[in-house]
Motif scaffolding. Structure first.
Motif, short mmCIF file in Angstrom:
data_model
loop_
_atom_site.label_atom_id
_atom_site.label_comp_id
_atom_site.label_asym_id
_atom_site.label_seq_id
_atom_site.Cartn_x
_atom_site.Cartn_y
_atom_site.Cartn_z
N SER A 125 1.82 -7.27 -5.22
CA SER A 125 3.08 -7.13 -4.24
C SER A 125 3.19 -5.80 -3.50
O SER A 125 3.48 -5.76 -2.55
CB SER A 125 4.40 -7.20 -5.33
OG SER A 125 5.54 -7.16 -4.30
N GLU A 126 2.79 -4.69 -4.41
CA GLU A 126 2.42 -3.29 -3.77
C GLU A 126 1.72 -3.24 -2.95
O GLU A 126 1.90 -2.65 -1.60
CB GLU A 126 2.53 -2.34 -4.78
CG GLU A 126 3.66 -2.13 -5.84
CD GLU A 126 3.41 -1.17 -6.94
OE1 GLU A 126 2.38 -0.79 -6.96
OE2 GLU A 126 4.42 -1.28 -7.82
N ARG A 127 0.50 -3.86 -2.86
CA ARG A 127 -0.72 -3.65 -2.09
C ARG A 127 -0.19 -4.65 -0.87
O ARG A 127 -1.15 -4.06 0.40
CB ARG A 127 -2.02 -4.12 -2.67
CG ARG A 127 -2.32 -2.87 -3.51
CD ARG A 127 -3.54 -3.49 -4.41
NE ARG A 127 -3.90 -2.03 -5.10
CZ ARG A 127 -4.30 -2.11 -6.27
NH1 ARG A 127 -4.66 -3.39 -6.91
NH2 ARG A 127 -4.51 -1.06 -6.94
N MET A 128 0.47 -5.58 -0.82
CA MET A 128 0.63 -6.38 0.22
C MET A 128 1.96 -6.06 1.08
O MET A 128 2.15 -6.73 1.95
CB MET A 128 0.86 -8.12 -0.16
CG MET A 128 -0.48 -8.49 -0.64
SD MET A 128 -1.89 -8.87 0.46
CE MET A 128 -2.96 -7.31 -0.15
N LYS A 129 2.76 -5.40 0.69
CA LYS A 129 3.97 -4.76 1.08
C LYS A 129 3.86 -4.35 2.71
O LYS A 129 2.83 -3.47 3.05
CB LYS A 129 4.57 -3.53 0.38
CG LYS A 129 5.97 -3.17 0.76
CD LYS A 129 6.59 -2.12 -0.12
CE LYS A 129 6.58 -2.52 -1.62
NZ LYS A 129 7.06 -1.56 -2.50
N GLY A 130 4.28 -4.78 3.58
CA GLY A 130 4.43 -4.57 4.96
C GLY A 130 3.37 -5.21 5.62
O GLY A 130 3.21 -5.04 7.04
#
Length: 271
Positions: A125-130
């Motif tokens: 989730s953090e890496r796909m944010k944005g």
């Protein structure tokens, strides 16, 4: 078994899977595409970490690919993605399927990445944010794959489980049967380990019984299938494969087996 892909990121099986994935994505471009990833993982892997260094699989996989002068052109998109991710320097990070898919999305495309393990999903989730068009869910991808696939239009379902559960083969068959019933135009790309031939042949028999559709199969045998306790290779099974996928699969699997394997062989065929 508690599977952790960090030990295996960038190995020969990742090269086969991800090079093929990028070839499929390129062939499905041109109209809006929905992509569903049933077992997404964390999206990005640290090859300088303890897990990768302990296994050494990336050194025998992506590191050799990046240094190879004879790799076929079908590896070029994967090599370019790894080069971009590492700023053109040594390969210290490896892009998983979520990273590759997200980078390949075009306006109008969408991507749902499912990951069941909470800690892996948090990292994903953090890496796909944005990233445009991307959603992540901490959920069982088998449960969502068919329901989240649109009933018409272009769709790609990537099924790449860790095979730590006894029902993985059966659930893949069930998912592909449901997918075929929901959207006959959908494509599915399935990755499987090759340990012993009977397990894989049994899976193909079950698949043929459950799904009335042609499949394209690509086998990469890194060594003879004589020890069922080892991962002796890997296979890709495609439902709704683009018409010209056999030659690139042969190039990808053939180079990997010959160059990285031990008396390795490869074959691509329809069932």
């Amino acid at each position: 078994m508690n599977y952790r892909h960090a030990f295996h990121a960038g190995n020969f099986a990742d090269l086969v899977k991800h090079a093929a994935l990028l070839q499929v994505l390129a062939r499905l471009a041109g109209q809006p595409l929905s992509v569903i990833d049933t077992h997404a993982g964390r999206g990005l892997y640290d090859l300088a970490g303890a897990e990768a260094r302990k296994s050494g699989e990336a050194e025998a996989g992506v590191v050799r690919l990046m240094a190879a002068a004879d790799a076929p052109a079908e590896f070029a998109p994967l090599a370019a993605a790894a080069r971009k991710l590492n700023g053109g320097g040594p390969v210290r990070r490896y892009p998983g399927s979520p990273w590759l898919i997200a980078e390949a999305l075009r306006p109008g495309d969408s991507y749902l990445a499912c990951e069941l393990r909470p800690e892996e999903h948090q990292a994903l989730s953090e890496r796909m944010k944005g990233k445009r068009g991307v959603r992540t869910l901490c959920a069982d991808g088998y449960d969502l794959a068919v329901a989240q696939t649109p009933s018409s239009g272009r769709a790609l379902v990537l099924i790449d489980p860790p095979f730590e559960r006894s029902d993985d083969y059966a659930r893949i068959v069930e998912t592909l049967a449901g997918l075929r019933g929901r959207n006959r135009a959908a494509t599915a790309l399935v990755w499987l380990p090759l340990k012993d031939l009977e397990t894989f042949d049994g899976f193909l028999r079950d698949l043929e019984d459950a799904v009335e559709a042609p499949f394209l199969v690509a086998e990469t045998r890194m060594r003879p299938l004589t020890d069922p306790l080892k991962m002796n290779g890997c296979a890709l099974v495609l439902l709704g494969a683009p018409a010209d996928m056999a030659p690139p699969l042969q190039a990808i699997c053939g180079w990997t087996a010959r160059t990285l394997g031990e008396n390795g062989t490869a074959k691509v065929y329809a069932v």
